[in-house]
Design a protein around this motif. Structure first.
Motif, PDB file in Angstrom:
ATOM      1  N   ALA A   1      -2.589  -2.063   5.612  1.00 31.02           N
ATOM      2  CA  ALA A   1      -2.534  -0.607   5.802  1.00 31.02           C
ATOM      3  C   ALA A   1      -3.131  -0.228   7.146  1.00 31.02           C
ATOM      4  O   ALA A   1      -2.583   0.604   7.873  1.00 31.02           O
ATOM      5  CB  ALA A   1      -3.264   0.105   4.668  1.00 31.02           C
TER       6      ALA A   1
ATOM      7  N   GLU B   1      -5.563  -3.664   2.272  1.00 31.69           N
ATOM      8  CA  GLU B   1      -6.306  -2.755   3.149  1.00 31.69           C
ATOM      9  C   GLU B   1      -6.069  -3.111   4.614  1.00 31.69           C
ATOM     10  O   GLU B   1      -5.863  -2.223   5.453  1.00 31.69           O
ATOM     11  CB  GLU B   1      -7.802  -2.822   2.843  1.00 31.69           C
ATOM     12  CG  GLU B   1      -8.213  -2.109   1.591  1.00 31.69           C
ATOM     13  CD  GLU B   1      -9.715  -2.152   1.367  1.00 31.69           C
ATOM     14  OE1 GLU B   1     -10.257  -1.101   0.973  1.00 31.69           O
ATOM     15  OE2 GLU B   1     -10.340  -3.214   1.575  1.00 31.69           O
TER      16      GLU B   1
ATOM     17  N   ARG C   1      -2.307   5.304   2.219  1.00 31.90           N
ATOM     18  CA  ARG C   1      -2.649   3.942   2.640  1.00 31.90           C
ATOM     19  C   ARG C   1      -3.593   3.236   1.661  1.00 31.90           C
ATOM     20  O   ARG C   1      -4.432   2.441   2.040  1.00 31.90           O
ATOM     21  CB  ARG C   1      -3.237   3.938   4.039  1.00 31.90           C
ATOM     22  CG  ARG C   1      -2.322   4.588   5.070  1.00 31.90           C
ATOM     23  CD  ARG C   1      -2.326   3.818   6.343  1.00 31.90           C
ATOM     24  NE  ARG C   1      -1.481   4.401   7.360  1.00 31.90           N
ATOM     25  CZ  ARG C   1      -0.185   4.127   7.510  1.00 31.90           C
ATOM     26  NH1 ARG C   1       0.405   3.293   6.717  1.00 31.90           N
ATOM     27  NH2 ARG C   1       0.504   4.682   8.474  1.00 31.90           N
ATOM     28  N   LYS C   2      -3.437   3.531   0.379  1.00 29.78           N
ATOM     29  CA  LYS C   2      -4.235   2.887  -0.669  1.00 29.78           C
ATOM     30  C   LYS C   2      -3.492   1.643  -1.159  1.00 29.78           C
ATOM     31  O   LYS C   2      -2.280   1.672  -1.358  1.00 29.78           O
ATOM     32  CB  LYS C   2      -4.451   3.840  -1.851  1.00 29.78           C
ATOM     33  CG  LYS C   2      -5.223   5.093  -1.482  1.00 29.78           C
ATOM     34  CD  LYS C   2      -6.669   4.758  -1.235  1.00 29.78           C
ATOM     35  CE  LYS C   2      -7.442   6.022  -0.924  1.00 29.78           C
ATOM     36  NZ  LYS C   2      -8.716   5.772  -0.349  1.00 29.78           N
ATOM     37  N   PRO C   3      -4.202   0.527  -1.366  1.00 29.13           N
ATOM     38  CA  PRO C   3      -3.564  -0.709  -1.852  1.00 29.13           C
ATOM     39  C   PRO C   3      -2.824  -0.499  -3.173  1.00 29.13           C
ATOM     40  O   PRO C   3      -3.254   0.272  -4.028  1.00 29.13           O
ATOM     41  CB  PRO C   3      -4.741  -1.659  -2.036  1.00 29.13           C
ATOM     42  CG  PRO C   3      -5.738  -1.199  -1.023  1.00 29.13           C
ATOM     43  CD  PRO C   3      -5.618   0.299  -1.048  1.00 29.13           C
TER      44      PRO C   3
ATOM     45  N   TYR D   1       0.846  -1.200   0.000  1.00 31.67           N
ATOM     46  CA  TYR D   1       0.000   0.000   0.000  1.00 31.67           C
ATOM     47  C   TYR D   1       0.874   1.240   0.000  1.00 31.67           C
ATOM     48  O   TYR D   1       2.046   1.209   0.359  1.00 31.67           O
ATOM     49  CB  TYR D   1      -0.957   0.024   1.206  1.00 31.67           C
ATOM     50  CG  TYR D   1      -0.277  -0.034   2.553  1.00 31.67           C
ATOM     51  CD1 TYR D   1       0.120   1.137   3.218  1.00 31.67           C
ATOM     52  CD2 TYR D   1       0.002  -1.245   3.165  1.00 31.67           C
ATOM     53  CE1 TYR D   1       0.762   1.085   4.443  1.00 31.67           C
ATOM     54  CE2 TYR D   1       0.631  -1.308   4.388  1.00 31.67           C
ATOM     55  CZ  TYR D   1       1.015  -0.137   5.022  1.00 31.67           C
ATOM     56  OH  TYR D   1       1.664  -0.201   6.239  1.00 31.67           O
TER      57      TYR D   1
END
Length: 119
Positions: free
Chosen positions: A109, A106, A28-30, A23
């Protein structure tokens, strides 16, 4: 643009070396998850042009850099048998790590998983 390139003009070897993180640290986006079409398009672009694509997880590179180098050398040695050195032969082989799904990324993250190995 590859993360890293290995090029051997004598043996005409081109390698795209990718380091995949689960991520994005800021938002914090995959990233680089199973099924991400962007990664497949990228791989296909290199493969169609007779490149070799090697993907490591960021965690593998951080925790086992010598084993990653050995893996690259093992692949190169299939074309150029002179590449493996005694130093690399004594290094442990790289252990496979499972790829992650979007949902796995996700969860990672949410738990700040990257922070555990990037310290």
């Amino acid at each position: 643009m590859p993360d890293f390139v290995y090029y051997d003009s004598d043996w005409n070897i081109y390698i795209d070396i990718e380091i995949d993180e689960p991520y994005d640290k800021q938002y914090r986006k995959p990233r680089h998850y199973i099924g991400l079409s962007k990664d497949q398009v990228r791989n296909n672009c290199f493969l169609e042009n007779n490149w070799i694509v090697i993907r490591f997880s960021e965690e593998q590179v951080v925790k086992f850099p010598d084993s990653c180098c050995k893996k690259i050398a093992e692949i190169i040695s299939k074309f150029n048998p002179l590449i493996l050195t005694e130093r690399l032969e004594s290094i442990d082989s790289l252990k496979e790590t499972p790829r992650w799904s979007y949902k796995d990324a996700e969860k990672m993250a949410g738990k700040c998983y990257r922070d555990k190995y990037l310290q």
